[in-house]
Every structure is written in C-alpha cells, then in structure tokens.
Motif scaffolding. Structure first.
Motif, short mmCIF file in Angstrom:
data_model
loop_
_atom_site.label_atom_id
_atom_site.label_comp_id
_atom_site.label_asym_id
_atom_site.label_seq_id
_atom_site.Cartn_x
_atom_site.Cartn_y
_atom_site.Cartn_z
N LEU A 11 -2.91 -11.71 13.03
CA LEU A 11 -2.16 -10.87 12.09
C LEU A 11 -0.99 -11.60 11.46
CD1 LEU A 11 -1.82 -8.07 10.80
CD2 LEU A 11 -0.50 -7.38 12.81
N GLU A 12 -0.27 -12.41 12.25
CA GLU A 12 0.95 -13.04 11.70
C GLU A 12 0.63 -14.17 10.72
OE1 GLU A 12 3.74 -11.65 11.85
OE2 GLU A 12 3.40 -10.25 13.49
N HIS A 13 -0.64 -14.55 10.60
CA HIS A 13 -1.01 -15.54 9.59
C HIS A 13 -1.89 -14.93 8.49
CE1 HIS A 13 0.24 -18.19 12.95
NE2 HIS A 13 0.77 -18.86 11.95
N ALA A 14 -1.89 -13.60 8.43
CA ALA A 14 -2.74 -12.91 7.44
C ALA A 14 -2.08 -12.89 6.07
CB ALA A 14 -3.00 -11.49 7.91
N GLN A 15 -2.89 -12.58 5.07
CA GLN A 15 -2.39 -12.38 3.70
C GLN A 15 -1.51 -11.14 3.68
OE1 GLN A 15 -3.09 -14.24 0.98
NE2 GLN A 15 -4.35 -15.67 2.17
N GLY A 16 -0.64 -11.08 2.68
CA GLY A 16 0.16 -9.87 2.56
C GLY A 16 1.17 -9.98 1.45
N TRP A 17 2.18 -9.15 1.57
CA TRP A 17 3.26 -9.08 0.58
C TRP A 17 4.44 -9.84 1.15
CZ3 TRP A 17 8.30 -7.74 -0.08
CH2 TRP A 17 8.74 -7.38 -1.36
N VAL A 29 -10.37 -3.07 7.32
CA VAL A 29 -11.77 -3.42 7.59
C VAL A 29 -12.23 -4.60 6.74
CG1 VAL A 29 -12.68 -1.27 8.51
CG2 VAL A 29 -12.48 -1.56 6.04
N ASN A 30 -11.56 -4.86 5.63
CA ASN A 30 -11.96 -6.00 4.79
C ASN A 30 -11.72 -7.33 5.49
OD1 ASN A 30 -12.65 -4.26 2.71
ND2 ASN A 30 -10.56 -4.24 1.92
N GLU A 31 -10.56 -7.46 6.16
CA GLU A 31 -10.23 -8.73 6.82
C GLU A 31 -10.77 -8.80 8.24
OE1 GLU A 31 -7.55 -6.69 5.75
OE2 GLU A 31 -7.54 -7.56 3.73
N PHE A 32 -10.95 -7.64 8.87
CA PHE A 32 -11.26 -7.58 10.31
C PHE A 32 -12.31 -6.48 10.50
CE2 PHE A 32 -9.06 -6.75 14.70
CZ PHE A 32 -9.98 -7.59 15.33
N PHE A 38 -8.95 1.25 13.18
CA PHE A 38 -7.54 0.88 13.11
C PHE A 38 -7.30 -0.13 11.99
CE2 PHE A 38 -7.43 2.02 17.71
CZ PHE A 38 -6.34 2.86 17.70
N ALA A 39 -6.21 0.09 11.24
CA ALA A 39 -5.64 -0.94 10.37
C ALA A 39 -4.23 -1.17 10.88
CB ALA A 39 -5.61 -0.49 8.92
N ALA A 40 -3.64 -2.31 10.55
CA ALA A 40 -2.29 -2.58 11.04
C ALA A 40 -1.52 -3.45 10.07
CB ALA A 40 -2.34 -3.24 12.41
N VAL A 41 -0.19 -3.29 10.10
CA VAL A 41 0.71 -4.09 9.28
C VAL A 41 1.84 -4.59 10.17
CG1 VAL A 41 2.32 -4.09 7.33
CG2 VAL A 41 0.22 -2.73 7.20
N SER A 42 2.14 -5.89 10.09
CA SER A 42 3.34 -6.44 10.72
C SER A 42 4.37 -6.56 9.61
CB SER A 42 3.02 -7.81 11.33
OG SER A 42 4.21 -8.40 11.83
N PHE A 121 -7.26 2.40 5.45
CA PHE A 121 -6.09 3.13 4.97
C PHE A 121 -5.51 2.56 3.68
CE2 PHE A 121 -3.39 -0.28 6.06
CZ PHE A 121 -2.14 0.00 5.57
N SER A 122 -5.56 1.25 3.51
CA SER A 122 -4.77 0.61 2.47
C SER A 122 -5.33 0.86 1.08
CB SER A 122 -4.69 -0.89 2.73
OG SER A 122 -3.84 -1.50 1.81
N GLU A 123 -6.57 0.48 0.90
CA GLU A 123 -7.20 0.57 -0.42
C GLU A 123 -7.26 1.99 -0.95
OE1 GLU A 123 -10.82 -1.90 -1.86
OE2 GLU A 123 -11.01 -1.40 0.26
N PHE A 124 -7.57 2.92 -0.06
CA PHE A 124 -7.84 4.27 -0.54
C PHE A 124 -6.73 5.24 -0.22
CE2 PHE A 124 -11.96 2.35 0.65
CZ PHE A 124 -12.43 2.16 -0.64
#
Ligand code: MN
Ligand code: MN
Length: 343
Positions: A11-17, A29-32, A38-42, A121-124
């Motif tokens: 997660l800490e090396h994932a794409q993001g903002w 679900v797209n990345e994992f 479950f989806a998650a954001v750090s 959760f994110s996309e929709f």
C-alpha cells in the motif's frame, strides 16, 4: 507455493494523490483483485490540511490513526452531527453516505488508514463537495446558498480533494447551527485504550459492534506478535480478513481447500487479504515485535482455532483421524491457545 491468487499488496508504494498538503495511496479491486470486500487508503495530512467535505455512496468508512492528530466533522441523516478529535490508536466509523471531513491538527503530520467495506468504493462512490458544486448551474447554487454571483464564481472549478487550510484552534469550534443535537451514536472509539488480551506469543485489542454500536459492518483488531509468536491456525466463519502491517514482519500461510495453498511474507506498509472461511496462520519473523491492524467485514468477531477445535474432540477420534497413538494425542493442547509463544 502459489495455487491461490496473490493476497499481498504494497500500500505505501501504491499510486495515489500527492501534494504539499498531504497524500493518499490506495488499493481497490483494480489494483488488488482478491480484495473484493475491502478497499483502503493510507492518508497523510499536514497541519491544517483538509480532506474536504465528502461522502461515500456505496461503502462505510472505518479508520485507524497511526500517528499525529486530526479533527473530523460528520453528519448523520437524522441531523445529528459531531466534531471530534482523533489521535494515535483511535478509530472512527462513518456509515455509508454520512457526510464528513478530516483536518490535520499538527504539530506533526497525521497518518491514518481508511478501510472501506467495498473494494469498488472509489470509482463508483466518493462524492466531493467541490466536484458537485463545480457541476451545478451557478444560479442554482446562488439561490441555494444565498450568495451573490461573484462569490459563486470564486468557488473551485474542480474537486480540491485535499486543500491546505488554517490549523484549527485547540478547542473544537462550534458548528454554524447552534441547535444541533449531539449524536446518540458516537462515531469514535479508542481502540488503543481498549482492554488488552494477553497470550503467550502476543496481545490483542478488539472493537466490534458490541463495543462500538455504530460500527455495523466492520470489526477491528490490533494484534501484536512477540518475536517467534504464532497466531495459531484458524479461520473466520463470518468474515473476510484485511491486515495492514504497522511495524515488524510476519509470514502468513493460507489454505483454500482442495490442496490449494499460498504463503507470503509481509512487512511495514503492506496489506494482506484472507477470504472468509480460508484456514490461515500468522507467524512473526525477525527480532522486532510485529504490530498488525486487522479488519473484518462483519459486526461481530468469530473465529475457530485449531487447538480449541482439536481439544473439543475425544482423544481416540483424533488418534483414528491422524493414525497416531494416544500418547501423542495427549501431548496436544487441551484448550485454545490463540497466540502461541516462541518455539
Ligand atoms: Mn471519507
Ligand atoms: Mn485471522
């Protein structure tokens, strides 16, 4: 060993903002792909940085603060609202659709994990207030908000997502509406201060709906494993399991029936996902205590551990099952062990 699909995500090396005010790295679900439930954001917020007003249409948000402090505002459909502060070890729960914001209080960066009970959760489903207002006809906004056209023209033209703001005063300010009732269903739970359950190989703190009534879809656990400790072979009849490694390392072995098995190692910033009903163990590796945040997509905690299961059967049945003598069966644990000490 790789009969089962990958169940590890960094997660800490994932794409993001990422910007000067903060950052957000996520998995959906797209990345994992294995993590459908479950989806998650750090997320990290600098002092005064504001994760703007928003809601999630298809998922509830469960969060755990790792470091620093922040202030959240949240409104429920009943009109009950809360403004409350969170520090390390604290959990919040926002039911699906409740409007909320998060602001860093300083003096240091605030780092927290957001866990959503739907992998999509994110996309929709994330609705930000500036995005909404930027799409709405200006004259409708002017009428709705009692603002002149020149004020409407100054509103953001795109979603701001995270914006740098003033560091709020220490005492939470009053909301605009002085007549609001405090929420009867508190959104905050201090998991770091929950009762500590101690075992030979580590400790556990738990928050389910029983302790935290608003949390109707997620149960959380803070697990520590001493060097060499083993969270014994077990499964969860009612929930998928999501884990985030706060510190230290572990090995997980997952059994998915019909000979299917997969094993992997996890360390700081990495996420594991284990399907409901799949047998698994977690064994601490390395010299440093391992600390894991765990979430289950269920309001209550259920597990069956191998030692309590075996001990619930007659010795001769076990001797017959395994084809070994009663003397060896007698040496097995006579009760559940949960976290076994170093060998
Ligand atoms: Mn949110
Ligand atoms: Mn488990």
């Amino acid at each position: 060993m790789s009969d089962l699909p990958n169940f590890k995500f960094d997660l800490e090396h994932a794409q993001g903002w990422s910007g000067a005010a903060g950052s957000a790295r996520q998995h959906t679900v797209n990345e994992f792909p294995v993590s459908t439930s479950f989806a998650a954001v750090s997320m990290r917020l600098q002092p005064g940085a504001l994760r703007e007003l928003h809601w999630h249409a298809i998922a509830a948000e469960w969060a755990y603060v790792i470091s620093g402090s922040c202030r959240v505002t949240v409104i429920a459909p009943s009109g009950n609202a809360e403004i409350s502060d969170f520090g390390p070890g604290d959990v919040w729960y926002f039911p699906k659709g409740h409007g909320h914001s998060i602001q860093g209080l300083g003096p240091d960066e605030c780092h927290f994990l957001l866990v959503f009970d739907d992998g999509r959760f994110s996309e929709f489903g994330t609705f930000s207030i500036t995005d909404w207002m930027a799409r709405t006809p200006p004259d409708v906004l002017a009428q709705n908000l009692s603002l002149p056209a020149d004020a409407i023209a100054k509103l953001p033209k795109e979603e701001v997502y995270i914006v740098q703001g003033e560091v709020p005063p220490t005492a939470a300010p009053a909301s605009m509406n002085a007549n609001l009732e405090p929420s009867q269903l508190n959104h905050k739970f201090r998991l770091g201060a929950a009762p500590l359950m101690s075992f030979a190989g580590g400790t556990e703190r738990l928050v389910s709906q029983q302790q935290f009534p608003i949390s109707s879809t997620i149960t959380g656990v803070l697990l520590t494993l001493k060097p060499g400790g083993l969270r014994e072979l077990h499964w969860h009849p009612n929930a998928d399991e999501w884990q985030y490694y706060i510190k230290g390392r572990s090995e997980i072995g997952v059994f998915g029936a019909n000979g299917k098995y997969r094993q992997d190692e996890f360390g700081p910033g990495q996420v594991a996902f284990i399907n409901r009903g799949f047998g698994h163990y977690i064994r601490q590796i390395g010299n440093e205590e391992t600390q894991i945040l765990v979430a289950f997509n269920s309001p209550d905690y259920q597990e069956i551990s191998i030692s309590s299961w075996l001990a619930s059967n007659p010795p001769q049945l076990l001797a017959d099952n395994f084809g070994i003598d009663l003397g060896a069966i007698e040496k097995m644990p006579h009760a559940g062990r949960f976290i076994v000490g170093a060998a």
